[in-house]
Design a protein around this motif. Structure first.
Motif, mmCIF file in Angstrom:
data_model
loop_
_atom_site.group_PDB
_atom_site.id
_atom_site.type_symbol
_atom_site.label_atom_id
_atom_site.label_comp_id
_atom_site.label_asym_id
_atom_site.label_seq_id
_atom_site.Cartn_x
_atom_site.Cartn_y
_atom_site.Cartn_z
ATOM 1 N N PRO A 224 0.831 -1.220 0.000
ATOM 2 C CA PRO A 224 0.000 0.000 0.000
ATOM 3 C C PRO A 224 0.857 1.258 0.000
ATOM 4 C CG PRO A 224 -0.826 -1.596 1.591
ATOM 5 C CD PRO A 224 0.510 -2.116 1.136
ATOM 6 N N GLY A 225 0.475 2.213 -0.819
ATOM 7 C CA GLY A 225 1.192 3.481 -0.884
ATOM 8 C C GLY A 225 2.327 3.510 -1.879
ATOM 9 N N LEU A 226 2.637 2.373 -2.494
ATOM 10 C CA LEU A 226 3.724 2.301 -3.471
ATOM 11 C C LEU A 226 3.243 2.847 -4.816
ATOM 12 C CD1 LEU A 226 6.605 1.332 -4.096
ATOM 13 C CD2 LEU A 226 5.670 -0.950 -4.512
ATOM 14 N N ILE A 414 12.138 6.465 -1.882
ATOM 15 C CA ILE A 414 11.357 5.748 -0.873
ATOM 16 C C ILE A 414 9.936 6.283 -0.917
ATOM 17 C CG2 ILE A 414 11.122 5.188 1.575
ATOM 18 C CD1 ILE A 414 14.149 5.941 1.841
ATOM 19 N N ASP A 415 8.970 5.413 -1.174
ATOM 20 C CA ASP A 415 7.557 5.813 -1.168
ATOM 21 C C ASP A 415 6.906 5.573 0.185
ATOM 22 O OD1 ASP A 415 7.645 6.664 -3.767
ATOM 23 O OD2 ASP A 415 6.712 4.887 -4.618
ATOM 24 N N VAL A 416 7.231 4.426 0.808
ATOM 25 C CA VAL A 416 6.671 4.061 2.112
ATOM 26 C C VAL A 416 7.769 3.443 2.972
ATOM 27 C CG1 VAL A 416 4.301 3.755 1.326
ATOM 28 C CG2 VAL A 416 5.860 1.826 1.180
ATOM 29 N N VAL A 430 9.517 -1.403 3.720
ATOM 30 C CA VAL A 430 10.139 -0.204 3.170
ATOM 31 C C VAL A 430 10.164 -0.409 1.661
ATOM 32 C CG1 VAL A 430 12.181 1.262 3.106
ATOM 33 C CG2 VAL A 430 11.552 0.093 5.227
ATOM 34 N N ALA A 431 9.506 0.464 0.921
ATOM 35 C CA ALA A 431 9.344 0.223 -0.517
ATOM 36 C C ALA A 431 9.385 1.523 -1.298
ATOM 37 C CB ALA A 431 8.031 -0.512 -0.783
ATOM 38 N N TRP A 470 10.590 -1.761 -5.672
ATOM 39 C CA TRP A 470 11.443 -2.537 -4.772
ATOM 40 C C TRP A 470 10.846 -2.525 -3.370
ATOM 41 C CZ3 TRP A 470 13.082 0.194 -0.589
ATOM 42 C CH2 TRP A 470 13.149 1.581 -0.708
ATOM 43 N N VAL A 471 11.224 -3.523 -2.560
ATOM 44 C CA VAL A 471 10.728 -3.596 -1.188
ATOM 45 C C VAL A 471 11.755 -4.305 -0.308
ATOM 46 C CG1 VAL A 471 9.520 -5.794 -1.558
ATOM 47 C CG2 VAL A 471 8.774 -4.255 0.292
#
Length: 518
Positions: A224-226, A414-416, A430-431, A470-471
């Motif tokens: 979520p949020g990516l 970094i999105d989230v 972390v993604a 990526w995550v």
């Protein structure tokens, strides 16, 4: 009785509103190139130093044009108020000031690319209307003042001021409301570009002769949020120099390829869409994008390879640059050798994410070049390709301190979790996204609190010209933590920690975020 200075200032503001409203009304008939506000705004964009542009985009992003219009509106209001006071105290200074401001608007319109003398007409007629209102309303204001003045040594004749005051207020109110209605109506009509919107809606996107492979499910991580792999048109960033989106009828559009070529080529819209079009997913980025910024997006583009059109023109020996021109005068300098590469999807694009190009993204035709920042490649509303040299020609931003070639740098974001976000201790995703257009991302690494770098899991890349998700699953302990990210591309280059501003050739540094874990 003295009349407060504010009434005189209001007279000036109303007169300026009339000037702009009439100018916008006339520009509806003359053409959008005659709009003084748009022309002056474009003039400011052209003249403003690059560091100011960078600062505004950094602070306001894609709302930069709204900010510019707001600043111009405040400036006009201030000058208008000054004109009202000057006309009240020392006529005809107010009319002279109004004429000077309108003259600047007229000059801005006639010096725009592809302008003509008739484009000054809206500013001139608007000035005449505004000057008439300024003089007539000032006369009413002085009549109110004179009637309210003391009669000799006695008491002011207050009983007789009401008719004069009402006459003044009525004139100001009616004129002001009429100016707002006419101005907004005219601007809305122009800005809506109703005719071109209707034309666009009536046309369908031709099918690709070479379709892009479907985006694989493995290209998207369930976080979520990516940022999505493909950016919706409504969310795709827009950075350009056009305050008013150009209205280009496809039936009247053509592209001319000329300059250092053996054969000049002209292609129309009908001829373009009849060619075997190709579909490619490509990530575009603005050079003004800060580290971790959102002036980047990926779309599925449909168009015809530029290299094939250049083959028709047959560039001459010694040529090393293609200067593309937009209908609004913007130019970009693209390396000729890049546009000619067989394995690079450089397109004369007509479609975006399965539909015709949106008006504000270049309808009917724009350029898409993987691996180069937009200021040297992604010309919207393109009408000309001049094959030339870097020594002979300079593009719009090349004359303003930016580098001439503009390859997109390997970067990651970094999105989230979001910066400052509070998360619960335990496993935290972390993604984000990373990109190295036309090279490809080999790996992404994440660092927590300056510790060792840990390799993140990459989603499947759509192709080397798109960003990749990526995550990293992080076992987060309570406290405040700083997260950093870096990417390594397929050549082995790892993005540098050294921080640099966007000018002159793109920002560098590691994106960092601070999160609170509880």
């Amino acid at each position: 009785m003295s009349i407060p200075r504010g009434w005189a200032a209001l007279v000036g503001i109303v007169a300026a509103a009339v000037t702009l409203a009439v100018a916008e009304l006339v520009s509806v008939m003359v053409g959008p190139g005659g709009s003084p506000m748009v022309a002056v705004g474009a003039w400011v964009i052209d003249l403003v130093p690059p560091f100011v542009k960078d600062t505004v985009i950094a602070l306001f992003g894609t709302a930069d044009k709204i900010v510019l219009i707001g600043v111009l509106a405040l400036l006009v209001a201030g000058l208008a108020a000054l004109a009202g006071i000057a006309q009240y105290r020392r006529p005809p200074l107010g009319v002279v000031l109004l004429a000077v401001v309108a003259g600047i608007g007229a000059l801005a319109t006639v010096t725009r690319p592809d302008s003509s003398g008739i484009d000054a007409l809206p500013s001139v007629i608007g000035m005449l209307a505004g000057a008439a209102v300024l003089m007539l309303t000032t006369v009413r204001l002085k009549a109110w003042r004179d009637v309210a003045a003391p009669a000799g040594e006695g008491t002011p004749v207050a009983v007789s001021t009401a008719p004069s005051r009402r006459a003044f207020l009525r004139m100001v109110g009616v004129t002001g409301v009429a100016a707002v209605v006419v101005g907004l109506g005219s601007r809305a009509f122009t800005a809506a570009t109703a005719a071109v919107s209707a034309v666009r809606a009536s046309r369908t996107l031709p099918p690709p002769a070479v379709a892009a492979p479907p985006v694989p499910a493995s290209a998207s991580l369930d976080v979520p949020g990516l940022s999505p792999v493909i950016t919706p048109n409504a969310d795709f960033y827009r950075i350009d120099t056009a305050l008013q989106v150009p209205s280009v009828d496809p039936a009247e559009w053509s592209l001319r390829i000329h300059g250092m070529v053996e054969e000049e080529v002209v292609i129309t819209w009908a001829q373009l869409i009849a060619l075997p079009l190709e579909e490619h997913a490509v990530t575009l980025s603005c050079v003004s994008n800060e580290v971790g910024g959102d002036l980047i997006g990926t779309a599925m583009w449909l168009g015809y390879p530029l290299r094939e059109l250049l083959k028709r023109a047959m560039p001459q020996a010694g040529a090393d640059m293609v200067l593309s021109r937009s209908i609004d005068g913007f130019t970009a300098s693209s390396p000729l050798e890049v546009l000619q590469e067989e394995d690079r999807a450089c397109l004369l694009a007509v479609g975006m994410n399965g539909e015709l190009l949106p008006l504000d993204h270049g309808f009917p035709v724009r350029m898409v070049v993987p691996g180069l920042y937009g200021y040297v490649s992604a010309t919207k509303w393109v009408t000309e390709l001049e094959v030339t040299t870097y020594d002979a020609e300079k593009a719009y931003w090349s004359t303003r301190g930016w580098s001439e070639r503009g390859p997109i740098k390997t970067e990651s974001r970094i999105d989230v979790p979001r910066s400052g976000q509070s998360v619960t201790a335990g496993t935290v995703a972390v993604a984000g996204v990373a990109w190295a257009p036309h090279t490809g991302v080999a790996k992404v690494e994440v660092q927590i609190d300056g510790g060792e770098w840990r390799e993140a899991r990459l989603a499947q890349a759509v192709n080397t010209d798109t960003w990749v998700q990526w995550v990293l699953e992080w076992d987060a302990a309570a406290g405040s933590h700083e997260i950093a990210v870096r990417a390594t591309d397929a050549t082995g280059y790892t993005q540098t920690e050294d921080e640099a501003a966007p000018a002159p050739d793109g920002a560098t540094g590691w994106h960092r975020r601070t999160v609170s874990v509880s």
